[in-house]
Scaffold this motif. Structure first.
Motif, PDB file in Angstrom:
ATOM      1  N   PRO A 145       0.823  -1.231   0.000  1.00 49.88           N
ATOM      2  CA  PRO A 145       0.000   0.000   0.000  1.00 49.88           C
ATOM      3  C   PRO A 145       0.850   1.271   0.000  1.00 49.88           C
ATOM      4  O   PRO A 145       0.554   2.221  -0.734  1.00 49.88           O
ATOM      5  CB  PRO A 145      -0.813  -0.130   1.293  1.00 49.88           C
ATOM      6  N   SER A 146       1.905   1.285   0.816  1.00 47.46           N
ATOM      7  CA  SER A 146       2.787   2.454   0.850  1.00 47.46           C
ATOM      8  C   SER A 146       3.562   2.592  -0.454  1.00 47.46           C
ATOM      9  O   SER A 146       3.832   3.721  -0.903  1.00 47.46           O
ATOM     10  CB  SER A 146       3.767   2.343   2.020  1.00 47.46           C
ATOM     11  N   LEU A 147       3.912   1.471  -1.075  1.00 44.34           N
ATOM     12  CA  LEU A 147       4.626   1.529  -2.353  1.00 44.34           C
ATOM     13  C   LEU A 147       3.730   2.093  -3.451  1.00 44.34           C
ATOM     14  O   LEU A 147       4.194   2.841  -4.321  1.00 44.34           O
ATOM     15  CB  LEU A 147       5.124   0.138  -2.743  1.00 44.34           C
ATOM     16  N   ILE A 148       2.448   1.739  -3.409  1.00 36.66           N
ATOM     17  CA  ILE A 148       1.500   2.309  -4.381  1.00 36.66           C
ATOM     18  C   ILE A 148       1.394   3.823  -4.184  1.00 36.66           C
ATOM     19  O   ILE A 148       1.404   4.595  -5.155  1.00 36.66           O
ATOM     20  CB  ILE A 148       0.117   1.658  -4.229  1.00 36.66           C
ATOM     21  N   ALA A 149       1.299   4.250  -2.926  1.00 35.01           N
ATOM     22  CA  ALA A 149       1.235   5.689  -2.640  1.00 35.01           C
ATOM     23  C   ALA A 149       2.518   6.384  -3.085  1.00 35.01           C
ATOM     24  O   ALA A 149       2.482   7.507  -3.614  1.00 35.01           O
ATOM     25  CB  ALA A 149       1.001   5.904  -1.147  1.00 35.01           C
ATOM     26  N   SER A 150       3.654   5.731  -2.893  1.00 33.53           N
ATOM     27  CA  SER A 150       4.939   6.302  -3.311  1.00 33.53           C
ATOM     28  C   SER A 150       5.017   6.424  -4.827  1.00 33.53           C
ATOM     29  O   SER A 150       5.538   7.417  -5.355  1.00 33.53           O
ATOM     30  CB  SER A 150       6.085   5.429  -2.804  1.00 33.53           C
ATOM     31  N   THR A 151       4.502   5.424  -5.522  1.00 30.03           N
ATOM     32  CA  THR A 151       4.478   5.478  -6.988  1.00 30.03           C
ATOM     33  C   THR A 151       3.597   6.627  -7.469  1.00 30.03           C
ATOM     34  O   THR A 151       3.951   7.341  -8.418  1.00 30.03           O
ATOM     35  CB  THR A 151       3.962   4.149  -7.560  1.00 30.03           C
ATOM     36  N   THR A 152       2.469   6.822  -6.807  1.00 31.41           N
ATOM     37  CA  THR A 152       1.584   7.937  -7.158  1.00 31.41           C
ATOM     38  C   THR A 152       2.293   9.272  -6.981  1.00 31.41           C
ATOM     39  O   THR A 152       2.221  10.149  -7.847  1.00 31.41           O
ATOM     40  CB  THR A 152       0.324   7.908  -6.283  1.00 31.41           C
ATOM     41  N   THR A 153       2.994   9.422  -5.855  1.00 31.32           N
ATOM     42  CA  THR A 153       3.752  10.649  -5.608  1.00 31.32           C
ATOM     43  C   THR A 153       4.813  10.865  -6.682  1.00 31.32           C
ATOM     44  O   THR A 153       5.021  11.991  -7.161  1.00 31.32           O
ATOM     45  CB  THR A 153       4.426  10.585  -4.228  1.00 31.32           C
ATOM     46  N   THR A 154       5.462   9.784  -7.089  1.00 38.52           N
ATOM     47  CA  THR A 154       6.499   9.880  -8.122  1.00 38.52           C
ATOM     48  C   THR A 154       5.908  10.293  -9.461  1.00 38.52           C
ATOM     49  O   THR A 154       6.483  11.122 -10.178  1.00 38.52           O
ATOM     50  CB  THR A 154       7.224   8.528  -8.259  1.00 38.52           C
ATOM     51  N   VAL A 155       4.754   9.723  -9.816  1.00 36.83           N
ATOM     52  CA  VAL A 155       4.109  10.079 -11.080  1.00 36.83           C
ATOM     53  C   VAL A 155       3.734  11.559 -11.104  1.00 36.83           C
ATOM     54  O   VAL A 155       3.964  12.260 -12.102  1.00 36.83           O
ATOM     55  CB  VAL A 155       2.858   9.208 -11.309  1.00 36.83           C
ATOM     56  N   VAL A 156       3.183  12.043 -10.003  1.00 36.90           N
ATOM     57  CA  VAL A 156       2.814  13.458  -9.919  1.00 36.90           C
ATOM     58  C   VAL A 156       4.053  14.345 -10.069  1.00 36.90           C
ATOM     59  O   VAL A 156       4.026  15.364 -10.772  1.00 36.90           O
ATOM     60  CB  VAL A 156       2.086  13.750  -8.599  1.00 36.90           C
ATOM     61  N   ALA A 157       5.146  13.957  -9.409  1.00 40.98           N
ATOM     62  CA  ALA A 157       6.384  14.730  -9.526  1.00 40.98           C
ATOM     63  C   ALA A 157       6.905  14.704 -10.964  1.00 40.98           C
ATOM     64  O   ALA A 157       7.391  15.721 -11.479  1.00 40.98           O
ATOM     65  CB  ALA A 157       7.428  14.176  -8.573  1.00 40.98           C
ATOM     66  N   LEU A 158       6.802  13.551 -11.620  1.00 37.50           N
ATOM     67  CA  LEU A 158       7.286  13.436 -13.001  1.00 37.50           C
ATOM     68  C   LEU A 158       6.469  14.287 -13.966  1.00 37.50           C
ATOM     69  O   LEU A 158       7.005  14.785 -14.955  1.00 37.50           O
ATOM     70  CB  LEU A 158       7.246  11.972 -13.439  1.00 37.50           C
ATOM     71  N   ILE A 159       5.194  14.461 -13.690  1.00 35.41           N
ATOM     72  CA  ILE A 159       4.384  15.337 -14.535  1.00 35.41           C
ATOM     73  C   ILE A 159       4.922  16.768 -14.451  1.00 35.41           C
ATOM     74  O   ILE A 159       5.015  17.481 -15.453  1.00 35.41           O
ATOM     75  CB  ILE A 159       2.908  15.273 -14.122  1.00 35.41           C
ATOM     76  N   GLY A 160       5.284  17.182 -13.228  1.00 34.12           N
ATOM     77  CA  GLY A 160       5.892  18.502 -13.073  1.00 34.12           C
ATOM     78  C   GLY A 160       7.235  18.599 -13.771  1.00 34.12           C
ATOM     79  O   GLY A 160       7.543  19.607 -14.426  1.00 34.12           O
ATOM     80  N   TYR A 161       8.050  17.552 -13.659  1.00 30.90           N
ATOM     81  CA  TYR A 161       9.347  17.537 -14.347  1.00 30.90           C
ATOM     82  C   TYR A 161       9.163  17.578 -15.867  1.00 30.90           C
ATOM     83  O   TYR A 161       9.937  18.237 -16.579  1.00 30.90           O
ATOM     84  CB  TYR A 161      10.130  16.284 -13.980  1.00 30.90           C
ATOM     85  N   SER A 162       8.154  16.849 -16.366  1.00 30.07           N
ATOM     86  CA  SER A 162       7.930  16.817 -17.812  1.00 30.07           C
ATOM     87  C   SER A 162       7.551  18.195 -18.343  1.00 30.07           C
ATOM     88  O   SER A 162       7.865  18.532 -19.497  1.00 30.07           O
ATOM     89  CB  SER A 162       6.846  15.799 -18.159  1.00 30.07           C
ATOM     90  N   ALA A 163       6.882  18.981 -17.514  1.00 31.77           N
ATOM     91  CA  ALA A 163       6.558  20.350 -17.932  1.00 31.77           C
ATOM     92  C   ALA A 163       7.830  21.175 -18.089  1.00 31.77           C
ATOM     93  O   ALA A 163       7.956  21.979 -19.018  1.00 31.77           O
ATOM     94  CB  ALA A 163       5.626  20.995 -16.917  1.00 31.77           C
ATOM     95  N   MET A 164       8.799  20.961 -17.175  1.00 27.14           N
ATOM     96  CA  MET A 164      10.087  21.648 -17.317  1.00 27.14           C
ATOM     97  C   MET A 164      10.850  21.138 -18.529  1.00 27.14           C
ATOM     98  O   MET A 164      11.555  21.893 -19.209  1.00 27.14           O
ATOM     99  CB  MET A 164      10.919  21.454 -16.048  1.00 27.14           C
ATOM    100  N   ALA A 165      10.725  19.838 -18.818  1.00 26.02           N
ATOM    101  CA  ALA A 165      11.406  19.281 -19.985  1.00 26.02           C
ATOM    102  C   ALA A 165      10.900  19.918 -21.273  1.00 26.02           C
ATOM    103  O   ALA A 165      11.626  19.993 -22.269  1.00 26.02           O
ATOM    104  CB  ALA A 165      11.202  17.771 -20.026  1.00 26.02           C
TER     105      ALA A 165
END
Length: 241
Positions: A145-165
């Protein structure tokens, strides 16, 4: 710009963003999951205690995490060109996105795995389970369950990074916001892009939270005794094989 033209641009931008985020998430999980578990195993008192290795890996992760993403993209241009054959475009953006996300996800994995009940680990060890069995049958399933939540947090962060890309020619929604919304003063297009990003992030966060809660409730209803019986059966099967 007409609505049909905007719709075409936004559709392609959404596709590019999801493509970049999807592939970089897969690479981040594939690299960050074992790295995070390794940080736990090699730590003081861990199942594979190795203080020197733990310090070296931890320092590498810390340095990689501390680097601003825009600088990371520039620093990895040579490596990106070697891997993808180009330093521009959505394929090229996946490399720095994944490299930046791996240490980020690894620390989240480390935190999630440390929360696993040590009693279950000791129980499996007392049944003859080795380190691999503990990782496969206890640490990962119990931390899921915590790993799923961590993956969600990572995906959200990557969306922000992709905007910078998008500012360096990677495409995606960030590129639309900068190239059209800012440089060409088409404010309405920029705000539509912001709204799309907000909706996408909200949907991903909702889906991730729902999956984590579902897994957590299932684990809670099973209780420690049924889990121990399953683990005992698993270790027995392992030893038999």
């Amino acid at each position: 710009m007409t609505w049909s033209e905007m719709q075409t641009l936004l559709t392609q931008a959404c596709t590019d963003t999801l493509y970049m985020v999807g592939w970089s998430t897969l690479v981040a999980v594939a690299g960050g999951l074992p790295l995070g578990i390794l940080l736990v195993l090699t730590d003081r008192g861990g199942l594979a205690q190795n203080i020197l290795a733990n310090k070296v890996i931890g320092q590498i992760v810390n340095v990689a995490r501390s680097m601003p993403f825009i600088i990371l993209m520039v620093a990895l241009m040579g490596f990106t060109r070697w891997v993808t054959g180009t330093s521009i475009g959505r394929e090229a953006a996946i490399v720095p996105l994944a490299v930046g996300a791996i240490p980020f996800f690894a620390r989240l994995v480390e935190t999630a795995v440390r929360e696993v009940d040590g009693g279950l680990v000791e129980a499996v060890q007392s049944m003859g389970g080795n380190t691999w069995t503990v990782v496969r049958k206890v640490l990962v399933p119990e931390a899921l369950p915590s790993l799923i939540a961590s993956t969600t947090t990572t995906v959200v962060a990557l969306i922000g990074y992709s905007a910078m890309a998008g500012t360096v020619g990677a495409g995606g929604l960030g590129d639309i916001a900068i190239r059209y919304g800012y440089q060409r003063f088409q404010t309405e297009l920029m705000w539509v892009t912001v709204a799309i990003l907000a909706v996408v992030i909200s949907l991903i966060q909702f889906a991730g939270d729902h999956a984590a809660r579902t897994l957590h409730h299932r684990g809670g209803r099973s209780g420690p005794a049924p889990r121990l019986r399953l683990l005992k059966a698993a270790t027995t099967d392992t030893k038999t094989v």
